[in-house]
Design an enzyme around this catalytic site. Structure first.
Site, PDB file in Angstrom:
ATOM      1  N   TRP A  99     -21.978  29.277   5.976  1.00  7.26           N
ATOM      2  CA  TRP A  99     -22.428  28.313   6.995  1.00  7.26           C
ATOM      3  C   TRP A  99     -22.118  28.817   8.397  1.00  7.26           C
ATOM      4  CZ3 TRP A  99     -26.008  25.898   4.839  1.00  7.26           C
ATOM      5  CH2 TRP A  99     -25.897  25.402   3.539  1.00  7.26           C
ATOM      6  N   ASP A 166     -18.300  22.328  13.080  1.00  2.23           N
ATOM      7  CA  ASP A 166     -19.126  21.886  11.961  1.00  2.23           C
ATOM      8  C   ASP A 166     -18.162  21.291  10.943  1.00  2.23           C
ATOM      9  OD1 ASP A 166     -20.655  21.555   9.699  1.00  2.23           O
ATOM     10  OD2 ASP A 166     -21.287  23.653   9.533  1.00  2.23           O
ATOM     11  N   LYS A 190     -22.312  15.264   2.275  1.00  2.00           N
ATOM     12  CA  LYS A 190     -21.162  15.698   1.487  1.00  2.00           C
ATOM     13  C   LYS A 190     -20.143  14.569   1.369  1.00  2.00           C
ATOM     14  CE  LYS A 190     -22.934  19.937   1.627  1.00  2.00           C
ATOM     15  NZ  LYS A 190     -22.998  20.639   2.876  1.00  2.00           N
TER      16      LYS A 190
HETATM   17  C1  LIG Z   1     -23.940  21.777   3.540  1.00  2.62           C
HETATM   18  C2  LIG Z   1     -23.441  22.354   4.783  1.00  2.62           C
HETATM   19  C3  LIG Z   1     -24.297  22.677   5.855  1.00  2.62           C
HETATM   20  C4  LIG Z   1     -25.796  22.544   5.770  1.00  2.62           C
HETATM   21  O1  LIG Z   1     -26.194  21.244   5.812  1.00  2.62           O
HETATM   22  P1  LIG Z   1     -27.745  20.798   5.804  1.00  2.62           P
HETATM   23  O2  LIG Z   1     -27.609  19.348   6.124  1.00  2.62           O
HETATM   24  O3  LIG Z   1     -28.265  21.075   4.431  1.00  2.62           O
HETATM   25  O4  LIG Z   1     -28.477  21.549   6.842  1.00  2.62           O
HETATM   26  C5  LIG Z   1     -23.728  23.169   7.011  1.00  2.62           C
HETATM   27  N1  LIG Z   1     -22.405  23.350   7.123  1.00  2.62           N
HETATM   28  C6  LIG Z   1     -21.560  23.063   6.121  1.00  2.62           C
HETATM   29  C7  LIG Z   1     -20.083  23.277   6.307  1.00  2.62           C
HETATM   30  C8  LIG Z   1     -22.042  22.555   4.920  1.00  2.62           C
HETATM   31  O5  LIG Z   1     -21.195  22.267   3.912  1.00  2.62           O
END
Ligand SMILES: *Cc1c(COP(=O)(O)O)cnc(C)c1O
Length: 355
Positions: A99, A166, A190
């Site tokens: 990511w 993030d 998540k």
């Molecule tokens: C799942 C995830 C993403 C991507 O998320 P999307 O909503 O599918 O674009 C980005 N960063 C982290 C840490 C993730 O776990």
């Protein structure tokens, strides 16, 4: 058979949150209409959005001068919206895996990207420390929890330059000092809601510092000014998030979630360390409480597929590790129960007893 959901994302939600969201999709608050078939500007939807914003502000103790918005596009869209908005010349990123690399790739479209630290040398199995943050960079970007590799920092870094995080896979799992960040973003699927909405906490006076023109949909200040209603927001995921945030609050808030996460992780990591068949993949001090990665010990490598089947037969769902790590990954987000973790531990014990 009872299923224990260890999916990495989208992932487990509290049953009552799913039921409340399903009910709103059938008949939204006795209106006779589904939440899916009414205007987002209807009088009875605004309170849902307001409540979701208030709950984030309340749970995170968001200081004055910050805005909370809900946007579509997934966390991947924030990988580009963030540099579009905050990167003038140069930005610093910590490379902790898949990511983070995707975030860096997007930032490179807008300026110089400095990789201040990386754990690529050991397949991202630790969280880099003791790195030097360039003071002339516009911001430092961190991925607090690395969903795929199972590393996490459960603290807020001290940074001489603005911090951007993030938090897609560990938001709402611990208290956060929001004042240390210029921007926190997370895809909700998540730990907070179903897929379809991002949560953003943005420091207002960090905006408007770049000279480039920003397309309207990518401009955070437009969404802040319009209270997340510049265009049609994802109403069902926002409703689901609101219900889940109520659940978080009713279950001890972020301190409560932190405590639950520590309890679950302690149970599972203890078994991984004790059981002769298995071993963890991550440096102990950097182990994620959210995504618990483990593999078969070298002498038992050939038993991997068999354990997978053994655990599946006992109701475990979603424990297959990501292909870049292999083995197993048990995701233990907020909704994960002690009972679920104990069921997995019991499968590991029973499997050990066979060998
Ligand atoms: C799942 C995830 C993403 C991507 O998320 P999307 O909503 O599918 O674009 C980005 N960063 C982290 C840490 C993730 O776990």
């Amino acid at each position: 058979m009872k299923k224990y959901n260890f999916n990495a994302g989208p992932s487990m939600l509290p049953r009552e949150v799913i039921e409340a969201t399903a009910a709103a999709c059938l008949d939204f608050e006795g209106s006779g209409l589904s939440l899916m078939e009414m205007s987002h500007r209807a009088k009875n939807f605004q309170p849902v959005l307001d409540k979701a914003v208030d709950l984030i502000k309340n749970l995170f103790d968001v200081p004055a001068g910050y805005s909370v918005i809900f946007l579509g596009g997934g966390a991947n869209t924030e990988f580009c919206r963030v540099p579009y908005t905050f990167l003038n010349k140069k930005a610093a990123y910590i490379n902790t895996g898949t990511w983070a690399k995707k975030a860096m790739k997007e930032a490179q479209l807008f300026g110089e990207v400095v990789e201040v630290a990386s754990s690529a040398d050991k397949n991202y199995s630790y969280y880099p420390k003791n790195f030097v943050i360039p003071e002339d960079a516009d911001y430092l970007h961190v991925t607090t929890n690395n969903t795929i590799f199972g590393t996490e920092i459960r603290y807020d870094i001290d940074s001489p330059i603005p911090l951007i995080a993030d938090m897609s896979s560990d938001i709402c799992s611990r208290p956060v000092d929001v004042s240390k960040y210029n921007c926190i973003y997370a895809g909700a699927q998540k730990n907070v809601s179903m897929a379809g909405v991002n949560i953003l906490i943005i420091k207002d006076d960090a905006l408007g510092k770049v000279s480039r023109q920003i397309p309207t949909m990518l401009d955070y200040s437009v969404h802040i000014k319009n209270g997340s209603m510049f265009n049609t927001p994802p109403v069902v995921p926002i409703y689901c998030a609101m219900k889940n945030l109520e659940w978080v609050k009713a279950n001890g808030g972020l301190e409560g979630m932190d405590k639950r996460a520590k309890e679950r992780a302690e149970i599972l990591y203890s078994e991984i360390d004790r059981n002769k068949l298995f071993k963890g993949t991550v440096a102990e001090e950097d182990r994620s409480l959210m995504n618990i990665c483990f593999v078969m010990n070298d002498e038992y490598k050939e038993l991997e597929a068999e354990f997978m089947q053994f655990a599946t037969d006992r109701g475990m769902v979603g424990i297959k590790g990501h292909r870049s790590v292999g083995g197993f990954r048990a995701s233990c987000y907020n909704a994960q129960t002690i009972e679920g973790v104990q069921a997995l531990v019991q499968s590991m014990k029973d499997f050990e007893a066979k060998y």
